[in-house]
Scaffold this motif. Structure first.
Motif, PDB file in Angstrom:
ATOM      1  N   ARG A  10      38.452  34.431  33.644  1.00  0.00           N
ATOM      2  CA  ARG A  10      38.892  35.662  32.746  1.00  0.00           C
ATOM      3  C   ARG A  10      40.057  35.344  32.086  1.00  0.00           C
ATOM      4  NH1 ARG A  10      42.384  39.796  34.824  1.00  0.00           N
ATOM      5  NH2 ARG A  10      41.720  39.451  37.076  1.00  0.00           N
ATOM      6  N   ALA A  11      41.051  34.675  32.772  1.00  0.00           N
ATOM      7  CA  ALA A  11      42.210  34.518  32.171  1.00  0.00           C
ATOM      8  C   ALA A  11      42.157  33.235  31.055  1.00  0.00           C
ATOM      9  CB  ALA A  11      43.229  33.674  33.187  1.00  0.00           C
ATOM     10  N   GLY A  12      41.092  32.190  31.493  1.00  0.00           N
ATOM     11  CA  GLY A  12      40.771  31.114  30.419  1.00  0.00           C
ATOM     12  C   GLY A  12      40.119  31.816  29.011  1.00  0.00           C
ATOM     13  N   VAL A  69      44.157  40.719  31.078  1.00  0.00           N
ATOM     14  CA  VAL A  69      45.503  40.283  31.816  1.00  0.00           C
ATOM     15  C   VAL A  69      45.682  40.971  33.205  1.00  0.00           C
ATOM     16  CG1 VAL A  69      46.194  38.770  30.086  1.00  0.00           C
ATOM     17  CG2 VAL A  69      47.025  41.026  30.485  1.00  0.00           C
ATOM     18  N   ARG A  70      44.624  41.848  33.592  1.00  0.00           N
ATOM     19  CA  ARG A  70      45.007  42.909  34.667  1.00  0.00           C
ATOM     20  C   ARG A  70      45.255  41.755  36.046  1.00  0.00           C
ATOM     21  NH1 ARG A  70      39.470  42.332  33.725  1.00  0.00           N
ATOM     22  NH2 ARG A  70      38.226  42.175  35.525  1.00  0.00           N
ATOM     23  N   GLY A  71      45.809  42.237  36.938  1.00  0.00           N
ATOM     24  CA  GLY A  71      46.145  41.769  38.228  1.00  0.00           C
ATOM     25  C   GLY A  71      44.596  41.075  38.740  1.00  0.00           C
ATOM     26  N   TRP A  72      44.958  40.239  39.769  1.00  0.00           N
ATOM     27  CA  TRP A  72      43.785  39.529  40.360  1.00  0.00           C
ATOM     28  C   TRP A  72      43.189  40.708  41.467  1.00  0.00           C
ATOM     29  CZ3 TRP A  72      44.386  34.555  44.037  1.00  0.00           C
ATOM     30  CH2 TRP A  72      43.043  34.059  44.052  1.00  0.00           C
ATOM     31  N   ASP A  73      42.090  40.898  41.175  1.00  0.00           N
ATOM     32  CA  ASP A  73      41.404  41.882  42.090  1.00  0.00           C
ATOM     33  C   ASP A  73      40.992  41.179  43.520  1.00  0.00           C
ATOM     34  OD1 ASP A  73      39.949  43.922  43.392  1.00  0.00           O
ATOM     35  OD2 ASP A  73      38.055  43.793  42.071  1.00  0.00           O
ATOM     36  N   LEU A  74      42.146  41.822  44.457  1.00  0.00           N
ATOM     37  CA  LEU A  74      41.777  41.106  46.031  1.00  0.00           C
ATOM     38  C   LEU A  74      40.965  42.168  46.889  1.00  0.00           C
ATOM     39  CD1 LEU A  74      44.653  38.644  46.384  1.00  0.00           C
ATOM     40  CD2 LEU A  74      42.332  38.398  45.497  1.00  0.00           C
ATOM     41  N   GLY A  75      40.381  43.086  46.219  1.00  0.00           N
ATOM     42  CA  GLY A  75      39.392  44.234  47.054  1.00  0.00           C
ATOM     43  C   GLY A  75      40.197  44.869  48.132  1.00  0.00           C
ATOM     44  N   VAL A 106      53.018  40.653  29.465  1.00  0.00           N
ATOM     45  CA  VAL A 106      53.411  40.873  30.761  1.00  0.00           C
ATOM     46  C   VAL A 106      52.291  40.887  31.555  1.00  0.00           C
ATOM     47  CG1 VAL A 106      54.674  42.486  32.183  1.00  0.00           C
ATOM     48  CG2 VAL A 106      55.385  41.858  29.625  1.00  0.00           C
ATOM     49  N   ALA A 107      52.433  39.971  32.493  1.00  0.00           N
ATOM     50  CA  ALA A 107      51.055  40.048  33.509  1.00  0.00           C
ATOM     51  C   ALA A 107      51.625  39.544  34.887  1.00  0.00           C
ATOM     52  CB  ALA A 107      50.141  38.644  33.046  1.00  0.00           C
ATOM     53  N   GLY A 108      50.789  39.644  35.959  1.00  0.00           N
ATOM     54  CA  GLY A 108      51.218  39.409  37.466  1.00  0.00           C
ATOM     55  C   GLY A 108      51.243  37.871  37.538  1.00  0.00           C
ATOM     56  N   PRO A 109      51.960  37.251  38.415  1.00  0.00           N
ATOM     57  CA  PRO A 109      51.910  36.077  38.663  1.00  0.00           C
ATOM     58  C   PRO A 109      50.580  35.240  38.836  1.00  0.00           C
ATOM     59  CG  PRO A 109      52.782  37.088  40.678  1.00  0.00           C
ATOM     60  CD  PRO A 109      52.392  38.311  39.573  1.00  0.00           C
ATOM     61  N   ALA A 110      49.532  35.957  39.470  1.00  0.00           N
ATOM     62  CA  ALA A 110      48.361  35.014  39.542  1.00  0.00           C
ATOM     63  C   ALA A 110      47.810  34.848  38.415  1.00  0.00           C
ATOM     64  CB  ALA A 110      47.380  36.034  40.505  1.00  0.00           C
ATOM     65  N   VAL A 111      47.862  35.755  37.266  1.00  0.00           N
ATOM     66  CA  VAL A 111      47.294  35.746  36.057  1.00  0.00           C
ATOM     67  C   VAL A 111      47.776  34.556  35.224  1.00  0.00           C
ATOM     68  CG1 VAL A 111      46.653  36.655  33.799  1.00  0.00           C
ATOM     69  CG2 VAL A 111      46.160  38.025  35.859  1.00  0.00           C
ATOM     70  N   THR A 141      50.351  43.988  27.597  1.00  0.00           N
ATOM     71  CA  THR A 141      50.842  44.164  29.107  1.00  0.00           C
ATOM     72  C   THR A 141      49.336  44.395  30.116  1.00  0.00           C
ATOM     73  OG1 THR A 141      51.818  45.433  30.918  1.00  0.00           O
ATOM     74  CG2 THR A 141      51.068  46.591  28.952  1.00  0.00           C
ATOM     75  N   ALA A 142      49.358  43.924  31.100  1.00  0.00           N
ATOM     76  CA  ALA A 142      48.198  44.334  31.876  1.00  0.00           C
ATOM     77  C   ALA A 142      48.286  45.872  32.344  1.00  0.00           C
ATOM     78  CB  ALA A 142      48.406  43.350  33.347  1.00  0.00           C
TER      79      ALA A 142
END
Length: 189
Positions: A120-122, A73-79, A138-143, A50-51
Motif C-alpha cells: 500500500r505504502a509503495g 497513508v492511513r495507519g497499519w490495520d492491526l485488527g 503526516v503519517a504514522g511511523p509504520a507507514v 495527512t493520514a
C-alpha cells in the motif's frame, strides 16, 4: 519526473506513550504542544496530505498544515490487536505474535500483513513519482517505515530495525524505481 516526498511522523499520543498498538486515537496534550512548537520547521510543499486517523490529522493541524486526508497513508490495520500492548499479546498469543514478527505475510490479528502495508505504502509512493514536485504527508511511523522499505528495496525484516520517532521528517526523492533517502531529522529545534 522527480518528486520529493516528505513524511512527518505523527506526534505523541497516549497509545504511543503507553507502548500500545496504535488505536488511531488523538494526540495527547504534550504531543499537541510539541507539534505546535515545531510548526516553523515544516518545509513547504505543493501538496499537503495527512493520514485520516485522529493522531495524524491533529498533528497536521498543530503544525499549521491545511492537509487533505489521504487514505493510502492511513495507519497499519492491526485488527483486533489495536489498543493492546505487545507484552500482553505475547502472553496471550505467543505463537501469533511470533508469526507476525517473522513472517511478513502473516496477519493473525485479522488486519493487514506487513506485506500488505508495504504494498500500500509503495503503491502510493510510486503513484506520486509521476506527478513530480514536493509532497508532504503526516503519517504514522509504520507507514513511514514501510515507505522507506519500498523505496530502498529493503527486505521485509528491515522493517523491525527502522524507527520513525514522533515529529521527525523523512525525505524520499527520486522517481519510480529509484529513490534517495534523507533519514528522519527532528522538526523541533
Amino acid at each position: 519526473m522527480t518528486v520529493r516526498v516528505m513524511l512527518i511522523s505523527a506526534a505523541h499520543s497516549a497509545a504511543l506513550r503507553e507502548a500500545r498498538i496504535d488505536d488511531e486515537g488523538p494526540l495527547d496534550e504534550a504531543g499537541a504542544r510539541r507539534a505546535a512548537r515545531a510548526a516553523s520547521a515544516v518545509p513547504g510543499a505543493g501538496r499537503m496530505l495527512t493520514a485520516p486517523d485522529a493522531r495524524c490529522r491533529e498533528t497536521a493541524a498543530a503544525l499549521g498544515l491545511r492537509a487533505e486526508p489521504e487514505p493510502a497513508v492511513r495507519g497499519w490495520d492491526l485488527g483486533r490487536w489495536r489498543g493492546s500492548t505487545l507484552e500482553d499479546l505475547t502472553v496471550r498469543e505467543p505463537d501469533a505474535v511470533a508469526a507476525w514478527l517473522t513472517d511478513p505475510s502473516a496477519a493473525p490479528h485479522g488486519g493487514e500483513s506487513l506485506d500488505a502495508l508495504r504494498e500500500r505504502a509503495g503503491g502510493w509512493l510510486e503513484g506520486l513519482a509521476g506527478e513530480g514536485g514536493r509532497v508532504l504527508a503526516v503519517a504514522g511511523p509504520a507507514v513511514v517505515r514501510a515507505a522507506v522499505l519500498h523505496a530502498l528495496a529493503l527486505p521485509a525484516e528491515a522493517f523491525w530495525r527502522l524507527d520513525a520517532a514522533p515529529l521527525t521528517l523523512t525525505e524520499l526523492s527520486g522517481r519510480a524505481g529509484r529513490w534517495n533517502l534523507r533519514i528522519g531529522r527532528p522538526l523541533e529545534q
